[in-house]
Scaffold this active site. Structure first.
Site, PDB file in Angstrom:
ATOM      1  N   LYS A 175      53.672 -65.180-140.413  1.00 32.68           N
ATOM      2  CA  LYS A 175      53.291 -64.214-139.373  1.00 32.68           C
ATOM      3  C   LYS A 175      51.979 -64.658-138.774  1.00 32.68           C
ATOM      4  CE  LYS A 175      54.580 -60.218-137.626  1.00 32.68           C
ATOM      5  NZ  LYS A 175      55.949 -59.659-137.550  1.00 32.68           N
ATOM      6  N   ASP A 211      56.156 -60.157-131.288  1.00 29.63           N
ATOM      7  CA  ASP A 211      56.022 -58.957-132.111  1.00 29.63           C
ATOM      8  C   ASP A 211      55.254 -57.965-131.227  1.00 29.63           C
ATOM      9  OD1 ASP A 211      56.446 -58.193-135.167  1.00 29.63           O
ATOM     10  OD2 ASP A 211      54.510 -57.365-134.639  1.00 29.63           O
ATOM     11  N   GLY A 236      57.728 -44.895-131.233  1.00 28.85           N
ATOM     12  CA  GLY A 236      57.441 -46.137-130.524  1.00 28.85           C
ATOM     13  C   GLY A 236      58.114 -46.099-129.159  1.00 28.85           C
ATOM     14  N   PHE A 237      57.793 -47.059-128.300  1.00 27.57           N
ATOM     15  CA  PHE A 237      58.526 -47.166-127.019  1.00 27.57           C
ATOM     16  C   PHE A 237      58.493 -48.608-126.515  1.00 27.57           C
ATOM     17  CE2 PHE A 237      55.305 -47.095-123.434  1.00 27.57           C
ATOM     18  CZ  PHE A 237      54.162 -47.067-124.216  1.00 27.57           C
ATOM     19  N   GLY A 238      58.427 -49.551-127.444  1.00 30.15           N
ATOM     20  CA  GLY A 238      58.423 -50.967-127.087  1.00 30.15           C
ATOM     21  C   GLY A 238      59.830 -51.537-127.135  1.00 30.15           C
ATOM     22  N   ALA A 283      62.283 -50.060-129.949  1.00 25.14           N
ATOM     23  CA  ALA A 283      62.798 -48.727-129.611  1.00 25.14           C
ATOM     24  C   ALA A 283      63.796 -48.825-128.458  1.00 25.14           C
ATOM     25  CB  ALA A 283      61.642 -47.810-129.237  1.00 25.14           C
TER      26      ALA A 283
END
Ligand code: GLU
Length: 449
Positions: free
Chosen positions: A129, A169, A240-242, A245
């Site tokens: 990561k 990400d 969330g709303f990325g 989602a």
């Protein structure tokens, strides 16, 4: 929670004593150690080979300075990271996160989780990561381009298509992937599969943007189907709303469920009518505009907005947290159960605290951990790497079928591993055991290196 095996407890306490500030990393280690304890009891080879000591230290943890100039020509300095956790199963693989919360602790926890998630996909992928402590809100396109170029200038020497393959990400979408890839290409003169999540047309795989969200909903459907139920007609709370989602909402609508919430740093929206495709696309545009707020949704579509609150108070059949780590705590878990929520599927990485997970497991509701449920994203990244190596593109139907199959295999493997160790129906234990055994056995095969 079950008792932790003595060897695991000893390794954990040494880790905690050595770096007490790495709280999120230790949280991820603790969750793993509790559930693999029966495996350690039955197979003394893991202790004899000191696997727990070896699996909790990243092969390499790189930290570097990222300097760049903003639009006002002012010098900006950020911390960049890449944690190459383990490559027993394949080249390091995992996303890049540009977010204010990024530090070595969060990179280690995410890299650790990624190693087991990738092991569950059945693809040849190690775990890693990376990211930077960059606040992306309000940055212009040009600023983001310069930041990505400076970041890649430092990262380039550590990655490669057979060494380490980053992806996106939080805060890193297709725009950033484009700038990062462009800089890599200009530094190395090579056009290859060094990064995934590329745009379709210049190396990207069809359906990669949807893959994490679609995979989560396929996994949810697998869970519900094996309990003689389905997502059709279910009320679903999403946070969330990325990009994650967005994919979840798209697939839930397609399968006949109703998503009633989304959330951002400013609060959550409740839409009693449910989201539709158009509202969902609007949210993705809003996210990509860099605004970082869900309130405009409420104004535009006449929904309710709750400032500074989380959506877990809304009665739902299924909850899918898709925002960020530790966004769902003990009291949220208790509220969900009180409101008769039947199934919680983690879309984000480690969105539930350890205490919340305990509540779900004790209540015996259907609970799926992120490392199993959100593995669809990295799986299609793996398919993107295969397509790049072969120099061809798969049609979307083939990607979708393969993704569905991978999610169903992960589901099956989790259930089987759980059953073997007396954790029947427990997806946390199943995912941890199946992932751990794959990585640990490969490490033993490859010797002490
Ligand atoms: N960031 C995603 C994850 O957490 C995708 C990683 C990748 O595609 O390499 O799994």
């Amino acid at each position: 929670m079950e008792k932790m095996n003595g060897y695991a407890a000893e390794v954990l306490s040494k880790l905690e004593a050595r770096a007490p500030w790495e709280k999120q990393f230790h949280q991820a280690v603790k969750e793993l150690f509790y559930t693999i304890s029966p495996v350690l009891e039955q197979a003394p080879i893991y202790q004899a080979e000191r696997i727990l000591e070896r699996i909790t230290v990243p092969n390499r943890a790189i930290s570097f300075k990222v300097e760049w100039l903003n639009d006002k020509n002012e010098i900006q300095v950020h911390n960049g990271y890449r944690v190459q956790f383990n490559n027993a199963l394949g080249p390091y693989k995992g996303g890049l996160r540009f977010h204010a919360s990024v530090d070595m602790d969060s990179m280690k926890f995410l890299g650790f989780e990624q190693m087991f998630k990738n092991a569950l996909t059945g693809l040849p992928l190690g775990g890693g990561k990376g990211g930077a402590d960059l606040l992306t809100r309000g940055l212009s396109d040009r600023e983001m381009m310069r930041f990505c170029q400076s970041y890649m200038l430092k990262l380039q020497e550590y990655i490669g298509p057979d060494i380490d393959v980053p992806a996106g990400d939080i805060g890193v979408g297709k725009r950033e992937i484009g700038y990062l890839f462009g800089q890599y290409k200009s530094l190395t003169h090579e056009f290859n599969g060094v990064i995934t999540g590329k745009t379709v047309g210049w190396g990207g795989s069809k359906l990669r943007p949807e893959a994490t969200g679609f995979g989560i909903v396929y996994f949810t459907e697998n869970i519900l189907n094996s309990n003689k139920d389905s997502i059709k007609g279910k009320t679903v709370a999403v946070s969330g709303f990325g990009q994650v989602a967005w994919g979840v909402v798209k697939k839930v609508i397609e399968l006949g469920g109703k998503v009633v919430t989304l959330s951002g740093p400013d609060g959550y929206i409740y839409d009693a009518n449910g989201l539709d495709y158009e509202k969902n696309e609007y949210m993705l545009e809003l996210r990509n505009s860099g605004l970082d707020q869900v309130k405009p949704y409420a104004e535009r579509f006449k929904a309710e907005f709750f400032e500074g609150k989380r959506p877990w108070v809304v009665p739902c059949d299924v909850a899918i947290p898709c925002a960020i780590q530790n966004e769902l705590d003990e009291s949220d878990a208790a509220t969900l159960i009180k409101n008769n929520c039947k199934c919680v599927v983690e879309g984000a990485n480690m969105p539930s605290t350890l205490e919340a997970i305990n509540i779900f497991r004790n209540a015996k509701i259907l609970f799926a951990p992120g490392k199993a449920a959100n593995a669809g994203g990295v799986s299609v990244s793996g398919l993107e790497m295969s397509q790049n190596r072969l120099g061809l593109y798969w049609p979307p139907e083939k990607v979708d079928e393969t993704l569905k199959q991978i999610m169903s295999d992960i589901h099956e493997n989790c259930l089987n591993a759980a059953k073997t160790y007396n954790f029947a129906g427990d997806y946390v234990a199943g995912a941890n055991i199946a992932g751990f055994v794959n990585v640990a056995n490969a490490m033993i095969d490859q010797g002490v290196v």
